[in-house]
Design an enzyme around this catalytic site. Structure first.
Site, PDB file in Angstrom:
ATOM      1  N   GLY A 266      49.098  43.514  40.165  1.00 18.73           N
ATOM      2  CA  GLY A 266      49.659  43.652  41.452  1.00 18.73           C
ATOM      3  C   GLY A 266      48.710  44.488  42.422  1.00 18.73           C
ATOM      4  O   GLY A 266      47.455  44.202  42.201  1.00 18.73           O
TER       5      GLY A 266
ATOM      6  N   LYS B 238      32.367  40.382  47.075  1.00 20.04           N
ATOM      7  CA  LYS B 238      33.682  41.073  47.337  1.00 20.04           C
ATOM      8  C   LYS B 238      34.771  40.285  46.511  1.00 20.04           C
ATOM      9  O   LYS B 238      35.549  40.479  45.595  1.00 20.04           O
ATOM     10  CB  LYS B 238      34.132  41.665  48.525  1.00 20.04           C
ATOM     11  CG  LYS B 238      35.192  42.154  48.654  1.00 20.04           C
ATOM     12  CD  LYS B 238      35.627  43.283  47.763  1.00 20.04           C
ATOM     13  CE  LYS B 238      37.106  43.839  47.791  1.00 20.04           C
ATOM     14  NZ  LYS B 238      37.522  44.966  47.562  1.00 20.04           N
TER      15      LYS B 238
ATOM     16  N   LEU C 186      40.908  44.251  29.927  1.00 19.76           N
ATOM     17  CA  LEU C 186      41.294  43.274  28.903  1.00 19.76           C
ATOM     18  C   LEU C 186      42.782  43.802  28.613  1.00 19.76           C
ATOM     19  O   LEU C 186      43.281  43.465  27.387  1.00 19.76           O
ATOM     20  CB  LEU C 186      40.453  43.134  27.590  1.00 19.76           C
ATOM     21  CG  LEU C 186      38.940  42.628  27.655  1.00 19.76           C
ATOM     22  CD1 LEU C 186      38.432  42.601  26.295  1.00 19.76           C
ATOM     23  CD2 LEU C 186      39.393  40.934  28.254  1.00 19.76           C
TER      24      LEU C 186
ATOM     25  N   ASN D 255      36.431  40.595  42.681  1.00 22.42           N
ATOM     26  CA  ASN D 255      38.049  40.676  42.385  1.00 22.42           C
ATOM     27  C   ASN D 255      38.584  39.747  41.785  1.00 22.42           C
ATOM     28  O   ASN D 255      39.590  39.804  41.006  1.00 22.42           O
ATOM     29  CB  ASN D 255      38.773  40.967  43.920  1.00 22.42           C
ATOM     30  CG  ASN D 255      38.827  42.618  44.130  1.00 22.42           C
ATOM     31  OD1 ASN D 255      38.091  43.380  43.588  1.00 22.42           O
ATOM     32  ND2 ASN D 255      39.392  42.703  45.384  1.00 22.42           N
TER      33      ASN D 255
ATOM     34  N   LYS E 213      50.480  50.229  39.429  1.00 25.57           N
ATOM     35  CA  LYS E 213      49.733  50.916  38.273  1.00 25.57           C
ATOM     36  C   LYS E 213      49.790  52.225  38.559  1.00 25.57           C
ATOM     37  O   LYS E 213      50.262  52.937  39.158  1.00 25.57           O
ATOM     38  CB  LYS E 213      48.151  50.246  38.389  1.00 25.57           C
ATOM     39  CG  LYS E 213      47.464  50.829  39.561  1.00 25.57           C
ATOM     40  CD  LYS E 213      45.856  50.594  39.589  1.00 25.57           C
ATOM     41  CE  LYS E 213      45.274  51.504  40.544  1.00 25.57           C
ATOM     42  NZ  LYS E 213      43.910  51.252  40.547  1.00 25.57           N
TER      43      LYS E 213
ATOM     44  N   CYS F 270      45.162  44.052  46.487  1.00 25.20           N
ATOM     45  CA  CYS F 270      43.955  43.228  46.453  1.00 25.20           C
ATOM     46  C   CYS F 270      44.078  42.083  45.653  1.00 25.20           C
ATOM     47  O   CYS F 270      43.906  40.935  46.227  1.00 25.20           O
ATOM     48  CB  CYS F 270      42.758  44.074  45.769  1.00 25.20           C
ATOM     49  SG  CYS F 270      42.311  45.445  47.202  1.00 25.20           S
TER      50      CYS F 270
ATOM     51  N   LYS G  27      46.288  38.997  46.907  1.00 27.01           N
ATOM     52  CA  LYS G  27      45.818  38.783  48.169  1.00 27.01           C
ATOM     53  C   LYS G  27      44.602  37.882  48.102  1.00 27.01           C
ATOM     54  O   LYS G  27      44.407  36.946  48.796  1.00 27.01           O
ATOM     55  CB  LYS G  27      45.887  39.749  48.999  1.00 27.01           C
ATOM     56  CG  LYS G  27      44.898  39.788  50.325  1.00 27.01           C
ATOM     57  CD  LYS G  27      45.143  41.120  51.249  1.00 27.01           C
ATOM     58  CE  LYS G  27      44.018  42.284  50.823  1.00 27.01           C
ATOM     59  NZ  LYS G  27      42.709  41.889  51.401  1.00 27.01           N
TER      60      LYS G  27
ATOM     61  N   GLU H 192      33.671  47.274  50.005  1.00 29.13           N
ATOM     62  CA  GLU H 192      33.980  48.160  49.104  1.00 29.13           C
ATOM     63  C   GLU H 192      34.408  47.790  47.863  1.00 29.13           C
ATOM     64  O   GLU H 192      35.355  46.735  47.723  1.00 29.13           O
ATOM     65  CB  GLU H 192      35.024  49.260  49.838  1.00 29.13           C
ATOM     66  CG  GLU H 192      36.277  48.747  50.438  1.00 29.13           C
ATOM     67  CD  GLU H 192      37.270  48.337  49.298  1.00 29.13           C
ATOM     68  OE1 GLU H 192      37.313  49.115  48.087  1.00 29.13           O
ATOM     69  OE2 GLU H 192      37.976  47.266  49.532  1.00 29.13           O
ATOM     70  N   PHE H 193      34.420  48.488  46.516  1.00 35.00           N
ATOM     71  CA  PHE H 193      34.992  48.182  45.457  1.00 35.00           C
ATOM     72  C   PHE H 193      35.670  49.454  44.732  1.00 35.00           C
ATOM     73  O   PHE H 193      35.758  49.427  43.838  1.00 35.00           O
ATOM     74  CB  PHE H 193      33.607  47.798  44.489  1.00 35.00           C
ATOM     75  CG  PHE H 193      32.843  46.720  45.130  1.00 35.00           C
ATOM     76  CD1 PHE H 193      33.150  45.556  44.856  1.00 35.00           C
ATOM     77  CD2 PHE H 193      31.687  46.944  45.756  1.00 35.00           C
ATOM     78  CE1 PHE H 193      32.268  44.566  45.249  1.00 35.00           C
ATOM     79  CE2 PHE H 193      30.890  46.018  46.242  1.00 35.00           C
ATOM     80  CZ  PHE H 193      31.327  44.666  46.193  1.00 35.00           C
TER      81      PHE H 193
HETATM   82  C1  UDX Z   1      40.918  46.556  42.769  1.00 37.90           C
HETATM   83  C2  UDX Z   1      39.762  46.450  42.062  1.00 37.90           C
HETATM   84  O1  UDX Z   1      39.622  47.019  40.699  1.00 37.90           O
HETATM   85  C3  UDX Z   1      38.644  47.238  43.103  1.00 37.90           C
HETATM   86  O2  UDX Z   1      37.542  47.001  42.626  1.00 37.90           O
HETATM   87  C4  UDX Z   1      38.821  46.610  44.364  1.00 37.90           C
HETATM   88  O3  UDX Z   1      38.067  47.208  45.575  1.00 37.90           O
HETATM   89  C5  UDX Z   1      40.411  46.682  44.937  1.00 37.90           C
HETATM   90  O4  UDX Z   1      41.237  45.893  43.992  1.00 37.90           O
HETATM   91  P1  UDX Z   1      43.369  48.191  42.669  1.00 37.90           P
HETATM   92  O5  UDX Z   1      44.004  47.105  43.229  1.00 37.90           O
HETATM   93  O6  UDX Z   1      43.169  49.662  43.177  1.00 37.90           O
HETATM   94  O7  UDX Z   1      41.525  47.664  42.644  1.00 37.90           O
HETATM   95  O8  UDX Z   1      43.574  48.262  41.319  1.00 37.90           O
HETATM   96  P2  UDX Z   1      43.191  47.917  39.473  1.00 37.90           P
HETATM   97  O9  UDX Z   1      43.093  49.116  38.849  1.00 37.90           O
HETATM   98  O10 UDX Z   1      42.054  46.968  39.740  1.00 37.90           O
HETATM   99  O11 UDX Z   1      44.257  47.031  38.892  1.00 37.90           O
HETATM  100  C6  UDX Z   1      44.905  45.962  39.704  1.00 37.90           C
HETATM  101  C7  UDX Z   1      46.131  45.390  38.779  1.00 37.90           C
HETATM  102  O12 UDX Z   1      45.827  44.945  37.687  1.00 37.90           O
HETATM  103  C8  UDX Z   1      47.164  46.319  38.494  1.00 37.90           C
HETATM  104  O13 UDX Z   1      48.440  45.874  38.574  1.00 37.90           O
HETATM  105  C9  UDX Z   1      46.828  46.725  37.066  1.00 37.90           C
HETATM  106  O14 UDX Z   1      47.979  47.023  36.208  1.00 37.90           O
HETATM  107  C10 UDX Z   1      46.474  45.262  36.383  1.00 37.90           C
HETATM  108  N1  UDX Z   1      45.522  45.245  34.935  1.00 37.90           N
HETATM  109  C11 UDX Z   1      44.334  45.946  35.300  1.00 37.90           C
HETATM  110  C12 UDX Z   1      45.924  44.637  34.003  1.00 37.90           C
HETATM  111  O15 UDX Z   1      47.079  44.174  34.062  1.00 37.90           O
HETATM  112  N2  UDX Z   1      45.093  44.710  33.243  1.00 37.90           N
HETATM  113  C13 UDX Z   1      43.922  45.196  33.155  1.00 37.90           C
HETATM  114  O16 UDX Z   1      43.265  45.404  32.197  1.00 37.90           O
HETATM  115  C14 UDX Z   1      43.655  46.019  34.369  1.00 37.90           C
END
Ligand code: UDX
Length: 440
Positions: free
Chosen positions: A259, A206, A252, A210, A322, A262, A265, A153-154
């Site tokens: 954090g 996957k 970006l 990530n 987030k 996903c 880890k 899944e994504f």
């Molecule tokens: C992520 C992937 O986006 C998703 O496709 C996958 O299935 C699971 O992992 P998620 O962990 O829910 O999803 O959050 P995501 O929105 O990707 O953000 C992850 C972290 O990156 C957050 O802490 C966020 O603050 C940080 N982030 C994201 C940044 O620091 N800068 C960015 O530009 C985008």
């Protein structure tokens, strides 16, 4: 087709609910009785916008049920989707205990041909190993009853429904035409591009996706740190970079690091797995290292300004990893809060939804505030860890209620102009400092 879903965490619950919404008959199984009771009352055990309403609709339509009775559910299912957690082991590798536990239960229960679909993020080769495992434990009489397929899944937390219902791609990894046909039929109503490949490639898509996104964030953070040193502005820089469609303008945003459940880890798991295979993934190692250091950028900046945190009132705005989620897993706020408390600071935290989970970690060591205003009142410094809309849109005049408007923003919530106009002493990531340093 009768579909069972093993695990009602983010992945299992969202997948099960969306499959039911798209017309399938779905039964979700979990060993946690409290969750099943809640779900049967139409309550979502996780904070995910829109999910509870979809659960209720699908239940009312008679297409979604929740149970602890895995034996009967797995026995009756044509397809079993496994969405259990694969957390990090101490050495960084993925822990597959829950996955094998569920597969053992499936093997005990089934009596007819069953497609087991692995949605959990698993190391490359796991689906192949599971196929062998099933053949071994099913014995001669039930051998070949199980076919295993990979279907990663994504979905992102906070936008999980949209990410599932309007995914940019569905990845199906199979070694068998019948399994591929079944999954193609299940996903046809979603109307999304379906990419078919072997199981190992699907598992790798996957991790590589990530890890690429994590790498993109660490790269931007690295450049942001350099911007601070050489007087460039990371926002102007990322605007310039993102205009190139080969780079793209998403993921970006600089900050105090990624954090969540996903990226931290999955970067470590792929790095570990590569080492096991005799290959060092240097780019991913760098992404991990940059991220670990990045989490302490605000404290480092504050240390230069304040002689000590002991006895100071520290206001913290935002704690979740987030916005749009109550999840604190691997949130950069956690090690920072530990550090501040360890140094004797009087820490007051506000987060729109994360406080109950924060209290589970910190108990009465923190003050949990009801509003941005009460958090800031008379504070010596403010740290921003999460860019909630409420924080980005707040009245900057509230910073004037602090003893000094000393603000360290890990998510670049405000424009430099706005911070200047509000008379703040403002440190943000990869941009010019605003105002003078107050503390010696
Ligand atoms: C992520 C992937 O986006 C998703 O496709 C996958 O299935 C699971 O992992 P998620 O962990 O829910 O999803 O959050 P995501 O929105 O990707 O953000 C992850 C972290 O990156 C957050 O802490 C966020 O603050 C940080 N982030 C994201 C940044 O620091 N800068 C960015 O530009 C985008």
């Amino acid at each position: 087709m009768k579909i069972a879903v093993a695990g009602t965490g983010y992945v299992g619950l969202v997948t099960g609910t969306c499959l039911a919404k798209m017309g399938q008959s779905v039964v979700c199984v979990d060993k946690d009785e409290t969750k099943i009771i809640q779900l049967n009352l139409g309550k979502s055990p996780i904070y995910e916008p829109g999910l509870e309403a979809e659960i209720v609709k699908a239940k009312e339509a008679g297409r979604l049920r929740f149970t602890m009775d895995y034996t009967q559910t797995y026995r009756e299912a044509d397809v079993i989707v496994v969405g259990v957690a694969t957390p990090e082991n101490a050495d960084g590798s993925a822990n597959l205990h829950a996955l094998y536990h569920v597969c053992g239960q499936i093997a005990d229960a089934i009596e007819s041909p069953t497609l087991v679909v692995v949605k959990s993020t698993v190391p490359i080769g796991t689906n192949d190993k599971l196929a062998i495992y099933f053949d071994q434990i099913l014995g001669e009489d039930r051998k070949n009853l199980v076919e295993v397929a990979s279907n990663p899944e994504f979905l992102s937390q906070g936008t999980a429904l949209r990410d599932t219902l309007q995914a940019e791609r569905i990845v199906i990894g199979t070694e068998n035409q019948e399994a591929e046909d079944m999954l193609t039929e299940i996903y046809a109503p979603f109307g999304q591009p379906i990419l078919k490949m072997n199981r190992r490639s699907a598992e790798m898509v996957k991790y590589a996706s990530n890890d690429f996104l994590a790498l993109k964030i660490s790269f931007v953070n690295d450049i942001a740190n350099l911007c601070e040193a050489v007087g460039a502005d990371i926002e102007e820089v990322t605007n310039g970079m993102g205009a190139d469609s080969r780079i793209g303008n998403r993921f970006l945003s600089p900050g105090i690091g990624y954090g969540g459940s996903c990226f931290p880890k999955d970067t470590k798991a792929l790095h570990w797995l590569a080492e096991e295979a005799g290959y060092t993934l240097k780019t991913i190692r760098a992404a991990i290292d940059v991220n670990e250091k990045q989490r302490f950028k605000l404290i480092q900046a504050a240390r230069k300004d304040m002689s000590q945190f002991t006895g100071k009132k520290i206001a913290v705005l935002g704690a979740t990893f987030k916005p749009g989620t109550d999840d604190l897993r691997e949130a950069p706020s956690i090690p920072n809060l530990q550090l501040l408390l360890g140094e004797g600071a009087d820490v007051h935290v506000y987060d729109p939804v994360g406080l109950p989970n924060l209290e589970k970690v910190f108990g009465d060591r923190l003050h949990y505030s009801e509003s941005v205003a009460s958090t800031l009142q008379d504070a010596d410094a403010c740290f921003i860890f999460t860019e909630w809309a409420e924080i980005k849109e707040m009245d900057l005049g509230l910073f004037q209620t602090m003893r000094e408007p000393q603000v360290y923003d890990g998510r670049n919530c405000f424009s430099i102009k706005a911070a200047e106009a509000a008379g703040m002493n403002y440190y943000s990531i990869g941009r010019a400092r605003v105002g003078g340093v107050v503390f010696a």
